[in-house]
Design a protein around this motif. Structure first.
Motif, PDB file in Angstrom:
ATOM      1  N   VAL A  68      -6.332  -9.381   0.165  1.00 18.19           N
ATOM      2  CA  VAL A  68      -4.928  -9.065  -0.086  1.00 18.19           C
ATOM      3  C   VAL A  68      -4.822  -7.927  -1.101  1.00 18.19           C
ATOM      4  O   VAL A  68      -5.571  -7.893  -2.070  1.00 18.19           O
ATOM      5  N   SER A  69      -3.921  -6.991  -0.836  1.00 17.53           N
ATOM      6  CA  SER A  69      -3.539  -6.048  -1.879  1.00 17.53           C
ATOM      7  C   SER A  69      -2.026  -5.973  -1.916  1.00 17.53           C
ATOM      8  O   SER A  69      -1.406  -5.476  -0.979  1.00 17.53           O
ATOM      9  N   ASP A  70      -1.460  -6.489  -2.966  1.00 21.65           N
ATOM     10  CA  ASP A  70       0.001  -6.448  -3.099  1.00 21.65           C
ATOM     11  C   ASP A  70       0.458  -5.004  -3.287  1.00 21.65           C
ATOM     12  O   ASP A  70       1.428  -4.552  -2.673  1.00 21.65           O
ATOM     13  N   ALA A  71      -0.289  -4.245  -4.100  1.00 17.79           N
ATOM     14  CA  ALA A  71       0.100  -2.866  -4.384  1.00 17.79           C
ATOM     15  C   ALA A  71       0.100  -2.023  -3.111  1.00 17.79           C
ATOM     16  O   ALA A  71       0.954  -1.179  -2.901  1.00 17.79           O
ATOM     17  N   GLU A  72      -0.895  -2.270  -2.241  1.00 15.30           N
ATOM     18  CA  GLU A  72      -0.976  -1.479  -1.009  1.00 15.30           C
ATOM     19  C   GLU A  72      -0.319  -2.192   0.170  1.00 15.30           C
ATOM     20  O   GLU A  72      -0.374  -1.703   1.306  1.00 15.30           O
ATOM     21  N   SER A  73       0.270  -3.345  -0.101  1.00 15.99           N
ATOM     22  CA  SER A  73       1.044  -4.081   0.911  1.00 15.99           C
ATOM     23  C   SER A  73       0.243  -4.419   2.165  1.00 15.99           C
ATOM     24  O   SER A  73       0.697  -4.190   3.282  1.00 15.99           O
ATOM     25  N   TYR A  74      -0.975  -4.904   1.981  1.00 12.19           N
ATOM     26  CA  TYR A  74      -1.676  -5.383   3.165  1.00 12.19           C
ATOM     27  C   TYR A  74      -2.307  -6.758   2.954  1.00 12.19           C
ATOM     28  O   TYR A  74      -2.636  -7.137   1.830  1.00 12.19           O
ATOM     29  N   VAL A  75      -2.452  -7.480   4.058  1.00 12.59           N
ATOM     30  CA  VAL A  75      -3.150  -8.771   4.069  1.00 12.59           C
ATOM     31  C   VAL A  75      -4.097  -8.754   5.259  1.00 12.59           C
ATOM     32  O   VAL A  75      -3.689  -8.398   6.372  1.00 12.59           O
ATOM     33  N   ARG A  76      -5.357  -9.075   5.028  1.00 11.06           N
ATOM     34  CA  ARG A  76      -6.303  -9.183   6.138  1.00 11.06           C
ATOM     35  C   ARG A  76      -6.881 -10.589   6.142  1.00 11.06           C
ATOM     36  O   ARG A  76      -7.398 -11.054   5.131  1.00 11.06           O
ATOM     37  N   VAL A  77      -6.767 -11.245   7.270  1.00  8.87           N
ATOM     38  CA  VAL A  77      -7.277 -12.615   7.387  1.00  8.87           C
ATOM     39  C   VAL A  77      -8.283 -12.658   8.515  1.00  8.87           C
ATOM     40  O   VAL A  77      -8.003 -12.226   9.635  1.00  8.87           O
ATOM     41  N   ARG A 107       7.293  -5.716   4.170  1.00  2.00           N
ATOM     42  CA  ARG A 107       6.521  -4.514   3.864  1.00  2.00           C
ATOM     43  C   ARG A 107       5.022  -4.722   4.085  1.00  2.00           C
ATOM     44  O   ARG A 107       4.261  -3.766   4.191  1.00  2.00           O
ATOM     45  N   PHE A 108       4.575  -5.971   4.160  1.00  2.81           N
ATOM     46  CA  PHE A 108       3.144  -6.236   4.313  1.00  2.81           C
ATOM     47  C   PHE A 108       2.645  -5.935   5.715  1.00  2.81           C
ATOM     48  O   PHE A 108       3.241  -6.337   6.711  1.00  2.81           O
ATOM     49  N   LYS A 109       1.526  -5.199   5.800  1.00  3.28           N
ATOM     50  CA  LYS A 109       0.808  -5.000   7.058  1.00  3.28           C
ATOM     51  C   LYS A 109      -0.182  -6.154   7.158  1.00  3.28           C
ATOM     52  O   LYS A 109      -1.027  -6.324   6.265  1.00  3.28           O
ATOM     53  N   VAL A 110      -0.055  -6.934   8.204  1.00  2.00           N
ATOM     54  CA  VAL A 110      -0.915  -8.111   8.337  1.00  2.00           C
ATOM     55  C   VAL A 110      -1.904  -7.891   9.479  1.00  2.00           C
ATOM     56  O   VAL A 110      -1.505  -7.584  10.599  1.00  2.00           O
ATOM     57  N   ASP A 111      -3.182  -7.981   9.179  1.00  2.00           N
ATOM     58  CA  ASP A 111      -4.213  -7.884  10.218  1.00  2.00           C
ATOM     59  C   ASP A 111      -4.925  -9.220  10.322  1.00  2.00           C
ATOM     60  O   ASP A 111      -5.462  -9.729   9.335  1.00  2.00           O
TER      61      ASP A 111
END
Lengths: 157, 344
Positions: A68-77, A107-111
């Motif tokens: 997770v990076s809140d600053a870069e708005s991404y979550v990878r699971v 705003r989160f990009k979720v992969d």
């Protein structure tokens, strides 16, 4: 119907380390950044489509496989189906995507992807889960949506 | 073929937001300018199509002038204007394509095209306005004859793609139809008299895209095309012919500019516009002259490939994915509307 994995290995549920705060905090600067623990809290109690256990108990999701990076708005699971030929892999991935879609700010990009080597048709499953058009169409299918909602009910409680 | 790695020139133009059109209540999938540029159509997961026009003639402010709804029961994925601007085709996940026309001052649904087995993802009118192509999750491309009296007859069904067909686009000459797919390929269909046949499939290592191809756009005279993909590259093609049959060649592959999937491409007077899952809109232009010295060291070398550069980009053009970027009609200058995810 025969079960795909008749005897899954169960893992103990870790004690909850943090209560989830509502994510619709109005003041972005005053909120806690979203981190691995929070994402894990959202996902751990999702029920497996085949077994009456949670994805944490089956070790399908774990903190180690969340980035997770809140600053870069991404979550990878990355998730690990209990067996390599699991035909439920796409459905599990869809549940994880929907859960995070509903829980996280948009705003989160979720992969969401299968952990490398964890599935016989890994590339096909990953491509399907990454295709937003297919995901959108799947969620308009009432049967599929009710299956997803059934798996998520335990995590939404 | 020439590979361009992403390097951002300091001499960039800028893209300024002119207006935000609000009204859709779910993800906006596609938007399209009418041929005269006097209307913009948009469609959404909210199952409606909205038509946007100037508030008064000459005004710079645009507002919603009509809502087209209740004809289709699921997401509307694509809108396409007929070349004369009178008809609007709308493709839906409910497996239908609706045709709309203004009658006595109001938008009316005048036809409903049924035949696809599952989600229709794209629709495109031939330049003549006599043919309409649609494509679907069912892996097929349909070509419809537009007959007088709003009658539509299926002229041909093309199988060939092995996965969903994501888009259809006509060559400006009207004799070649291009389809792009989840199977990573681009197929060129040409008019063989009584039916349409696959003249070329652009795929495979060194040529084709490495993931889903979301769309294709032609330059004004159809001598070149640009394609965009989930592989985050923009590819440029020379649209040649061999004994009348289309024969395309890869000219350039632009990688490193986009951080996520590229969902949309349009080739307008100001350049090639792309819309990407990284929330940005970018415009690429061709460099007028090759870089000095390139190819000079080897007199026998092939002429230098055309060089394209990033002319402008707008990061965070939307708070989330840019699903569609379409340049304005020539009369309208270079407005770039873009569909997007709903606001938070």
């Amino acid at each position: 119907m025969d079960l795909i994995n008749p005897s899954p290995i169960l893992h103990a549920r870790k004690s909850a380390r943090r209560r989830l705060e509502p994510c619709e905090v109005v003041d972005e600067s005053a909120r806690q950044p979203i981190d691995v623990l929070e994402v894990f809290e959202h996902l751990r109690d999702v029920t497996d489509p085949e077994h009456p256990y949670t994805l944490e108990q089956l070790n399908v999701v774990s903190e180690e496989h969340i980035d997770v990076s809140d600053a870069e708005s991404y979550v990878r699971v990355q998730f690990t189906p209990t067996v390599q030929h699991c035909s439920m892999a796409t459905l599990i991935g869809l549940c994880l995507r929907v859960k995070l879609m509903r829980a996280l700010p948009p705003r989160f990009k979720v992969d969401i992807s299968v952990a490398p080597g964890a599935h016989a048709t890994e590339d096909a499953v990953n491509k399907q889960l990454a295709d937003k058009e297919r995901v959108a169409a799947a969620l308009e299918n009432p049967n599929l949506l009710s299956m997803v909602d059934r798996c998520l009910a335990s995590a939404d409680a | 073929m020439h590979n361009h790695k992403g390097s951002i020139s300091t001499e960039q133009g800028s893209l300024e937001e002119v207006q935000v059109l609000e009204g859709h209540t779910d993800r906006v999938w596609c938007s399209a300018w009418s041929p005269l540029g006097d209307m913009l159509a948009s469609c959404s997961g909210d199952r409606t199509v909205r038509i946007w026009s100037r508030q008064q003639p000459g005004s710079d402010a645009w507002s919603c002038s009509a809502i087209l709804e209740e004809a289709q029961t699921r997401t509307i994925r694509c809108v396409a204007w007929s070349p004369n601007g009178r008809c609007l085709a709308t493709a839906s996940f409910d497996a239908t394509t609706a045709i709309w026309e203004v009658q006595a001052g109001a938008w009316e649904q005048v036809a409903l095209l049924e035949g696809h087995e599952s989600e229709v993802k794209g629709a495109a009118w031939a330049p003549s306005g006599m043919l309409l192509a649609t494509c679907s999750r069912d892996k097929s491309v349909w070509i419809w004859d537009a007959m007088p009296g709003h009658e539509y007859e299926c002229a041909d069904v093309k199988q060939g793609h092995t996965q969903d067909v994501k888009s259809v686009t006509w060559h400006p000459d009207g004799d070649v139809l291009v389809s792009t797919s989840y199977d990573d390929s681009i197929r060129l269909w040409s008019d063989a008299g009584d039916e349409w046949s696959c003249a070329q499939t652009l795929e495979g290592p060194g040529i084709g895209h490495e993931s889903t191809v979301w769309g294709v756009a032609f330059d004004r005279d159809g001598s070149r095309a640009a394609s965009v993909s989930d592989d985050r590259t923009l590819r440029l093609w020379r649209c040649g012919r061999d004994r009348g049959e289309p024969r395309w060649r890869l000219l350039a592959c632009l990688s490193g500019f986009h951080e996520r999937s590229i969902f949309s491409v349009d080739w307008g007077v100001s350049g090639i516009a792309t819309g990407s899952g990284d929330n940005a809109i970018r415009v690429f232009v061709e460099d007028a002259a090759p870089e000095p010295g390139r190819g000079a060291s080897d007199p026998g070398a092939a002429p230098p490939a055309p060089a394209f550069r990033l002319a402008a980009q707008r990061r965070s053009a939307h708070p989330s994915d840019v699903n569609c970027a379409s340049g304005g009609a020539p009369l309208q200058g270079n407005a770039v509307p873009h569909g997007s995810e709903p606001p938070g």
